[in-house]
Design a protein around this motif. Structure first.
Motif, PDB file in Angstrom:
ATOM      1  N   ILE A 131     -11.681 -10.606  -5.264  1.00  0.00           N
ATOM      2  CA  ILE A 131     -11.937  -9.454  -6.112  1.00  0.00           C
ATOM      3  C   ILE A 131     -12.248  -8.252  -5.229  1.00  0.00           C
ATOM      4  N   GLY A 132     -11.531  -7.157  -5.466  1.00  0.00           N
ATOM      5  CA  GLY A 132     -11.746  -5.952  -4.679  1.00  0.00           C
ATOM      6  C   GLY A 132     -10.728  -5.776  -3.569  1.00  0.00           C
ATOM      7  N   ASN A 133      -9.876  -6.781  -3.337  1.00  0.00           N
ATOM      8  CA  ASN A 133      -8.875  -6.682  -2.271  1.00  0.00           C
ATOM      9  C   ASN A 133      -7.473  -6.647  -2.855  1.00  0.00           C
ATOM     10  N   ILE A 134      -6.610  -5.863  -2.218  1.00  0.00           N
ATOM     11  CA  ILE A 134      -5.197  -5.803  -2.608  1.00  0.00           C
ATOM     12  C   ILE A 134      -4.372  -5.814  -1.333  1.00  0.00           C
ATOM     13  N   ASP A 135      -3.250  -6.500  -1.334  1.00  0.00           N
ATOM     14  CA  ASP A 135      -2.322  -6.437  -0.212  1.00  0.00           C
ATOM     15  C   ASP A 135      -1.456  -5.193  -0.388  1.00  0.00           C
ATOM     16  N   PHE A 136      -1.725  -4.161   0.416  1.00  0.00           N
ATOM     17  CA  PHE A 136      -0.995  -2.910   0.287  1.00  0.00           C
ATOM     18  C   PHE A 136       0.353  -2.994   1.000  1.00  0.00           C
ATOM     19  N   MET A 137       1.279  -2.187   0.548  1.00  0.00           N
ATOM     20  CA  MET A 137       2.560  -2.062   1.236  1.00  0.00           C
ATOM     21  C   MET A 137       2.328  -1.441   2.607  1.00  0.00           C
ATOM     22  N   THR A 138       3.150  -1.814   3.567  1.00  0.00           N
ATOM     23  CA  THR A 138       3.014  -1.270   4.921  1.00  0.00           C
ATOM     24  C   THR A 138       4.378  -0.825   5.434  1.00  0.00           C
ATOM     25  N   MET A 139       4.342   0.026   6.461  1.00  0.00           N
ATOM     26  CA  MET A 139       5.558   0.462   7.160  1.00  0.00           C
ATOM     27  C   MET A 139       5.507  -0.041   8.589  1.00  0.00           C
ATOM     28  N   GLN A 140       6.665  -0.340   9.138  1.00  0.00           N
ATOM     29  CA  GLN A 140       6.762  -0.816  10.509  1.00  0.00           C
ATOM     30  C   GLN A 140       7.276   0.299  11.411  1.00  0.00           C
ATOM     31  N   GLY A 141       6.921   0.225  12.678  1.00  0.00           N
ATOM     32  CA  GLY A 141       7.391   1.221  13.637  1.00  0.00           C
ATOM     33  C   GLY A 141       6.242   1.843  14.398  1.00  0.00           C
ATOM     34  N   LYS A 142       6.508   2.226  15.641  1.00  0.00           N
ATOM     35  CA  LYS A 142       5.446   2.774  16.483  1.00  0.00           C
ATOM     36  C   LYS A 142       4.900   4.089  15.949  1.00  0.00           C
ATOM     37  N   ALA A 143       5.732   4.875  15.252  1.00  0.00           N
ATOM     38  CA  ALA A 143       5.279   6.185  14.755  1.00  0.00           C
ATOM     39  C   ALA A 143       4.622   6.108  13.387  1.00  0.00           C
ATOM     40  N   ALA A 144       4.708   4.932  12.760  1.00  0.00           N
ATOM     41  CA  ALA A 144       4.129   4.793  11.422  1.00  0.00           C
ATOM     42  C   ALA A 144       2.621   4.632  11.514  1.00  0.00           C
ATOM     43  N   HIS A 145       1.927   5.199  10.558  1.00  0.00           N
ATOM     44  CA  HIS A 145       0.479   5.022  10.504  1.00  0.00           C
ATOM     45  C   HIS A 145       0.005   5.112   9.059  1.00  0.00           C
ATOM     46  N   GLU A 146      -1.176   4.567   8.814  1.00  0.00           N
ATOM     47  CA  GLU A 146      -1.761   4.564   7.481  1.00  0.00           C
ATOM     48  C   GLU A 146      -2.957   5.499   7.446  1.00  0.00           C
ATOM     49  N   VAL A 147      -3.153   6.119   6.289  1.00  0.00           N
ATOM     50  CA  VAL A 147      -4.361   6.889   6.029  1.00  0.00           C
ATOM     51  C   VAL A 147      -4.989   6.321   4.765  1.00  0.00           C
ATOM     52  N   ALA A 148      -6.223   5.874   4.879  1.00  0.00           N
ATOM     53  CA  ALA A 148      -6.934   5.289   3.738  1.00  0.00           C
ATOM     54  C   ALA A 148      -8.018   6.254   3.275  1.00  0.00           C
ATOM     55  N   VAL A 149      -8.021   6.551   1.979  1.00  0.00           N
ATOM     56  CA  VAL A 149      -9.009   7.462   1.391  1.00  0.00           C
ATOM     57  C   VAL A 149      -9.726   6.737   0.265  1.00  0.00           C
ATOM     58  N   GLY A 150     -11.037   6.682   0.322  1.00  0.00           N
ATOM     59  CA  GLY A 150     -11.812   6.036  -0.722  1.00  0.00           C
ATOM     60  C   GLY A 150     -11.900   4.540  -0.519  1.00  0.00           C
ATOM     61  N   PRO A 151     -12.479   3.791  -1.465  1.00  0.00           N
ATOM     62  CA  PRO A 151     -12.800   4.220  -2.833  1.00  0.00           C
ATOM     63  C   PRO A 151     -14.027   5.120  -2.979  1.00  0.00           C
ATOM     64  N   ILE A 152     -14.900   5.148  -1.983  1.00  0.00           N
ATOM     65  CA  ILE A 152     -16.065   6.020  -2.086  1.00  0.00           C
ATOM     66  C   ILE A 152     -15.691   7.375  -1.509  1.00  0.00           C
ATOM     67  N   HIS A 153     -15.909   8.423  -2.294  1.00  0.00           N
ATOM     68  CA  HIS A 153     -15.549   9.777  -1.891  1.00  0.00           C
ATOM     69  C   HIS A 153     -16.808  10.630  -1.759  1.00  0.00           C
ATOM     70  N   ALA A 154     -16.645  11.741  -1.063  1.00  0.00           N
ATOM     71  CA  ALA A 154     -17.748  12.703  -0.985  1.00  0.00           C
ATOM     72  C   ALA A 154     -17.968  13.351  -2.351  1.00  0.00           C
ATOM     73  N   GLY A 155     -19.167  13.822  -2.596  1.00  0.00           N
ATOM     74  CA  GLY A 155     -19.446  14.519  -3.847  1.00  0.00           C
ATOM     75  C   GLY A 155     -19.704  13.561  -4.995  1.00  0.00           C
ATOM     76  N   VAL A 156     -19.259  13.934  -6.188  1.00  0.00           N
ATOM     77  CA  VAL A 156     -19.624  13.187  -7.391  1.00  0.00           C
ATOM     78  C   VAL A 156     -18.430  12.556  -8.095  1.00  0.00           C
ATOM     79  N   ILE A 157     -17.246  12.591  -7.479  1.00  0.00           N
ATOM     80  CA  ILE A 157     -16.088  12.017  -8.167  1.00  0.00           C
ATOM     81  C   ILE A 157     -16.158  10.499  -8.167  1.00  0.00           C
ATOM     82  N   GLU A 158     -15.358   9.904  -9.042  1.00  0.00           N
ATOM     83  CA  GLU A 158     -15.437   8.469  -9.276  1.00  0.00           C
ATOM     84  C   GLU A 158     -14.636   7.691  -8.233  1.00  0.00           C
ATOM     85  N   PRO A 159     -14.848   6.371  -8.136  1.00  0.00           N
ATOM     86  CA  PRO A 159     -14.204   5.594  -7.078  1.00  0.00           C
ATOM     87  C   PRO A 159     -12.732   5.317  -7.337  1.00  0.00           C
ATOM     88  N   GLY A 160     -11.946   5.462  -6.303  1.00  0.00           N
ATOM     89  CA  GLY A 160     -10.527   5.150  -6.347  1.00  0.00           C
ATOM     90  C   GLY A 160     -10.001   5.147  -4.926  1.00  0.00           C
TER      91      GLY A 160
END
Length: 503
Positions: A131-160
């Protein structure tokens, strides 16, 4: 045999009248009807006679009715999603809630992490993910990279959680994972109907409290066999348009802030509060809580209050218009909004986008016209744009036009006489084995409440489909090919609801 039962908006029918098709008939009926111009309002499952019954409710704008059909399944069926992209989240939700496998679904992942069904949900061959984990899609290659945002954000917005797959600054894929604050609203609405029912419903999405309460009240009224008075419907419609204006003003101000245009950002931040306070003038609550009740409204409008709100609008609206014109006349703002975050019309239709986001992509969808709760009631003018390009600029312009038409409608309504009864007698009757459906055009788009009754006085199933449930995939598509720095303005141009999704 008829493939669908035709139901008017805000009405009920015997559950026995809803066709029960076999799997092949159900797939063919739903897929062909949607491809012919209808759209999925909601689709959900419920236990029935040692099996599960899946109910699909489609809106057919040309007929101004809801088309309802169903099928019974044991533990699996052939997925609709490969041929009907708009069904993908509904089928994932059904799998997660009841362990029913939609065979052939291309992206079967959790929607809200229903812990009680985790051991049954068909995510892997023999067990569900943690619970709470998902297998995300990924890209292959030396130039590929991931950016993860959240689920906890700055301020008062809700989790996502937002997971970007990038090459340099360019986004190739955005995957959105929600459900972190799953509150069980639908489960709380099941069982005995009580005065708390509508209070639970109006908290499903706090910024759409009036729309949520109106949809729930319409369901309860349909089951009780009554109709809200004309006076009550007029007051509800005024409150709905005030809710629409307040949210559009807030979002346009936030959009201005995201491109560092501070004059409009500052003005809209203050002016949004003016419209919230107008709603408080109607009922004592800035978000319209407790205004809508089964049978009508709790508070009426007298001549003095109508004149006060009219004077208020006449003072505030010129300030708002000036602030918005500043933004839409600024070349540096237009440079950021135009040609950014585009969702083409055909893609928007395939995904089933609704409301403001759908209209910005060229889909003339508005249930105030396609599916009015009461035929003959006064309505807001339908907006049109010359260039519905599906970009951030188009979504911003749709908001501006809706603000204009909502003002015109509210002023027209407040100039009429308020002298009728504000409430019909509501007895609280909930007959057994009925289905009732209500669709309301909330400020984000189509909001659907559907209820199936069990024993007399109880709900077997209560299903809420927020417009955000349809539109989150549209946001993911809007980011494809964009630079990641454009995510804030794309996100704000949709401004979808986390809590409206996490029911």
């Amino acid at each position: 045999m008829d493939l669908f039962y035709k139901l008017e908006n805000g009405s009920s029918a015997d559950l026995s009248l809803i066709p029960v098709l076999n799997e092949q008939e159900f797939r063919k009926a739903v897929i062909e009807t949607v491809k012919a111009g209808s759209r999925i309002e909601t689709m959900f499952a419920m236990p029935e006679e040692n099996q599960f019954r899946i109910i699909a409710i489609l809106l057919t704008p040309a007929e101004h009715v809801l088309n309802i059909t169903s099928m019974k399944v044991a533990d699996k069926y052939q997925a609709l999603t490969p041929e009907l992209a708009a069904a993908h989240l509904f089928e994932r939700e059904i799998a997660e809630q009841y362990g029913i496998l939609p065979e052939g679904h291309p992206n079967l992942k959790p929607v809200r992490f229903h812990e009680s069904y985790a051991g049954k949900a068909p995510w892997t061959e023999d067990k569900a993910p943690e619970i709470g984990n998902i297998d995300f899609m990924t890209m292959q290659g030396k130039a590929a990279h991931e950016v993860a945002v959240g689920p906890i954000h700055a301020g008062v917005i809700e989790p996502g959680h937002f997971r970007f797959q990038c090459m340099g600054e360019d986004v190739y894929s955005l995957e959105i994972s929600l459900g972190y604050q799953h509150r069980g609203i639908e489960k709380m609405l099941e069982g005995k109907v009580s005065p708390r029912t509508i209070r639970f419903a109006e908290t499903a999405a706090g910024d759409s409290s009036i729309a949520e309460a109106t949809a729930c009240a319409s369901v309860l009224e349909a089951l009780d066999g009554i109709e809200a008075t004309a006076e009550a419907r007029k007051i509800r419609s005024i409150a709905l348009e005030l809710e629409r204006i307040a949210n559009h003003v807030g979002d346009l101000g936030a959009l201005a802030g995201d491109v560092a245009f501070l004059p409009t950002s500052s003005f809209c931040g203050r002016i949004r509060g003016e419209y919230l306070n107008m709603t408080a003038e109607l009922c004592g609550n800035r978000f319209g809580r407790s205004l809508v009740v089964p049978g009508g409204v709790k508070f009426g409008i007298d001549k003095k209050r109508a004149e006060k709100i009219l004077q208020w609008i006449n003072r505030v609206y010129p300030e708002l218009k000036n602030a918005l014109d500043l933004m839409f006349d600024c070349p540096t703002v237009l440079d950021r909004l135009e040609n950014t975050g585009r969702v083409e019309k055909d893609l928007a239709k395939d995904l089933g986008l609704v409301g403001m986001a759908g209209r910005a992509s060229g889909l003339l969808l508005d249930t105030r016209y396609d599916l009015p709760l009461k035929k003959g009631d006064p309505r807001v003018k339908r907006i049109t744009l010359k260039h519905c390009t599906g970009e951030v600029m188009a979504r911003a312009l749709v908001r501006y036009r809706e603000i204009e038409t909502s003002h015109e409608f509210i002023i027209r309504m407040l100039m009429e006489e308020f002298a009728g009864e504000i409430r019909s007698e509501y007895k609280g009757t909930v007959p057994a084995n009925k289905i009732a459906v209500s669709v309301v055009e909330s400020w984000r788009g189509e909001l659907c409440h559907a209820a199936v009754t069990g024993e007399e006085g109880t709900f077997r199933r209560y299903k809420i489909t927020d417009p955000s449930f349809h539109n989150w995939t549209g946001l993911a598509m809007a980011l494809r090919g964009e630079q990641i720095s454009n995510f804030p303005i794309c996100n704000k141009s949709f401004n979808l609801s986390y809590c409206g999704h996490d029911l």
